[in-house]
Design an enzyme around this catalytic site. Structure first.
Site, PDB file in Angstrom:
ATOM      1  N   PHE A 165     -52.968   5.640 -27.171  1.00 42.65           N
ATOM      2  CA  PHE A 165     -54.068   5.810 -28.123  1.00 42.65           C
ATOM      3  C   PHE A 165     -53.856   6.971 -29.087  1.00 42.65           C
ATOM      4  O   PHE A 165     -54.769   7.341 -29.831  1.00 42.65           O
ATOM      5  CB  PHE A 165     -55.376   6.003 -27.364  1.00 42.65           C
ATOM      6  CG  PHE A 165     -55.660   4.914 -26.362  1.00 42.65           C
ATOM      7  CD1 PHE A 165     -55.621   3.582 -26.729  1.00 42.65           C
ATOM      8  CD2 PHE A 165     -55.925   5.219 -25.039  1.00 42.65           C
ATOM      9  CE1 PHE A 165     -55.860   2.576 -25.811  1.00 42.65           C
ATOM     10  CE2 PHE A 165     -56.163   4.215 -24.106  1.00 42.65           C
ATOM     11  CZ  PHE A 165     -56.132   2.890 -24.496  1.00 42.65           C
ATOM     12  N   LYS A 208     -47.920  12.515 -20.942  1.00 42.45           N
ATOM     13  CA  LYS A 208     -46.730  12.120 -20.189  1.00 42.45           C
ATOM     14  C   LYS A 208     -46.511  10.621 -20.375  1.00 42.45           C
ATOM     15  O   LYS A 208     -46.633   9.830 -19.447  1.00 42.45           O
ATOM     16  CB  LYS A 208     -46.884  12.510 -18.724  1.00 42.45           C
ATOM     17  CG  LYS A 208     -47.022  14.027 -18.571  1.00 42.45           C
ATOM     18  CD  LYS A 208     -47.111  14.484 -17.154  1.00 42.45           C
ATOM     19  CE  LYS A 208     -47.188  16.011 -17.103  1.00 42.45           C
ATOM     20  NZ  LYS A 208     -47.240  16.540 -15.724  1.00 42.45           N
ATOM     21  N   ALA A 235     -55.073  17.684 -12.667  1.00 47.79           N
ATOM     22  CA  ALA A 235     -56.315  18.223 -13.217  1.00 47.79           C
ATOM     23  C   ALA A 235     -57.339  18.506 -12.130  1.00 47.79           C
ATOM     24  O   ALA A 235     -58.065  19.502 -12.177  1.00 47.79           O
ATOM     25  CB  ALA A 235     -56.888  17.244 -14.246  1.00 47.79           C
ATOM     26  N   LYS A 272     -41.196   9.767 -14.361  1.00 43.75           N
ATOM     27  CA  LYS A 272     -41.782  10.029 -13.035  1.00 43.75           C
ATOM     28  C   LYS A 272     -43.065   9.224 -12.840  1.00 43.75           C
ATOM     29  O   LYS A 272     -43.427   8.887 -11.707  1.00 43.75           O
ATOM     30  CB  LYS A 272     -42.011  11.530 -12.832  1.00 43.75           C
ATOM     31  CG  LYS A 272     -42.930  12.219 -13.834  1.00 43.75           C
ATOM     32  CD  LYS A 272     -44.366  12.258 -13.372  1.00 43.75           C
ATOM     33  CE  LYS A 272     -45.243  12.947 -14.393  1.00 43.75           C
ATOM     34  NZ  LYS A 272     -46.673  12.954 -13.994  1.00 43.75           N
TER      35      LYS A 272
END
Length: 340
Positions: A95, A118, A152, A203
């Site tokens: 986005f 990421k 987070a 990853k």
């Protein structure tokens, strides 16, 4: 009319955070507690108003309360970027183009851009830093990348966390590290902007594989082998696309992979687990209500590898499951014989 910024205090560092998700919220927490002026752009006007009235993000990490002396919420992205010296991109890679669509190409002139994303730009198959250089003319010397291992949710809980800031400009990276360091966050610079960014993308693909394996009821023994093989896969890819010496045992590489592959907070692992348990891609996306970057990233990495021809059996297996709708059970039967 958009809710515009109202400057409340005079501080040395002015940082824009673009995005309203959990990672954006965690970064706002870190920066504002260090008394930076944080100009926080969120697309949803109701969320902005809620934040102004109740001092927390209604959708993500809602237990975190913000000091509005330092946090200035707005849905006016032009005002947010213009008011800041540092600009952090913290929206899903898929986005980014939509989020920045209203900005002119010179919007980031003279500013330092930090990618907290990421993922890669879908279809174009390019890194966020490369996209920002092409579209908005931000040179690599003015770009940084935030790498983990760091979730987070643990920042919200003030658990000890570590960040690596990738850059080609070490003094600038060190300055940004100073903005992040506090009693529960340590941050260090590293001169490998592209390698860190590619590793952060791959990853997430590996985390999807770990989640699928768990959903298929493979155990810890298999996952340990899967992750160790993944490090070789990442090394082969990085050597194929930009062969420089790098120690992949560092926390920005191996550490970030481990936390994404094993943590309960990993949305990519969660997404993969649902696929392994029989969910369709669409139903898993709806139920999660969050973006798993690895879903988009695996297609980009797979397409890039059509030219490189690097041996990437784990990435290929995840791509087959998600995009060619091959049975996870069948695909992992094939994969397990390729691991060592």
């Amino acid at each position: 009319m958009p809710q515009t910024l109202k400057k409340k205090i005079s501080v040395l560092e002015k940082v824009a955070v673009l995005g309203g998700g959990s990672w954006a919220t965690a970064l706002v927490k870190i920066l504002s507690e260090n008394k930076a002026e944080v100009n926080w752009w969120m697309r949803n006007r109701n969320d902005v108003q809620h934040l102004k009235e109740y001092r927390h993000n209604p959708r993500y990490l809602s237990q975190v309360s913000f000091d509005l002396k330092y946090v200035l919420p707005s849905d006016d992205i032009k005002a947010v970027v213009a008011a800041s010296d540092w600009v952090i991109l913290a929206v899903p890679a898929a986005f980014v183009q939509l989020a920045l669509a209203d900005l002119p190409e010179d919007a980031f002139h003279g500013k330092v851009l930090i990618s907290a994303i990421k993922g890669m730009i879908p279809k174009e198959n390019i890194l966020i830093t490369d996209f920002m250089e092409r579209k908005y003319h931000v040179p690599n010397s003015h770009q940084l990348i935030i790498a983990g291992p760091c979730h987070a949710e643990e920042v919200a809980l003030e658990k000890q966390s570590y960040l690596t800031i990738g850059s080609h400009d070490m003094p600038t990276a060190e300055r940004f590290c100073e903005l992040l360091r506090n009693r529960y966050v340590k941050a260090n610079p590293l001169d490998d902007l592209d390698g860190i960014e590619y590793c952060a993308v791959i990853k997430n693909v590996i985390a999807l594989a770990c989640g699928i394996a768990r959903g298929l009821n493979y155990g810890d023994n298999f996952q340990a082998v899967l992750v160790s093989n993944a490090m070789f896969e990442i090394e082969r890819f990085l050597d194929g696309i930009m062969p420089i010496h790098r120690d992949l045992s560092g926390s920005a590489y191996l550490g970030d992979l481990l936390v994404t592959a094993y943590s309960q907070f990993s949305r990519n692992r969660t997404f993969g687990n649902m696929i392994g348990r029989g969910y369709t891609v669409k139903s898993a996306q709806v139920e999660m209500n969050m973006v798993a970057e690895g879903y988009y990233a695996v297609q980009s990495i797979h397409q890039l590898n059509q030219k490189l021809q690097v041996d990437m059996p784990i990435t290929k297996a995840v791509y087959h499951v998600l995009y060619e709708r091959i049975s996870p059970t069948m695909e992992f039967e094939i994969l397990k014989d390729k691991l060592r």
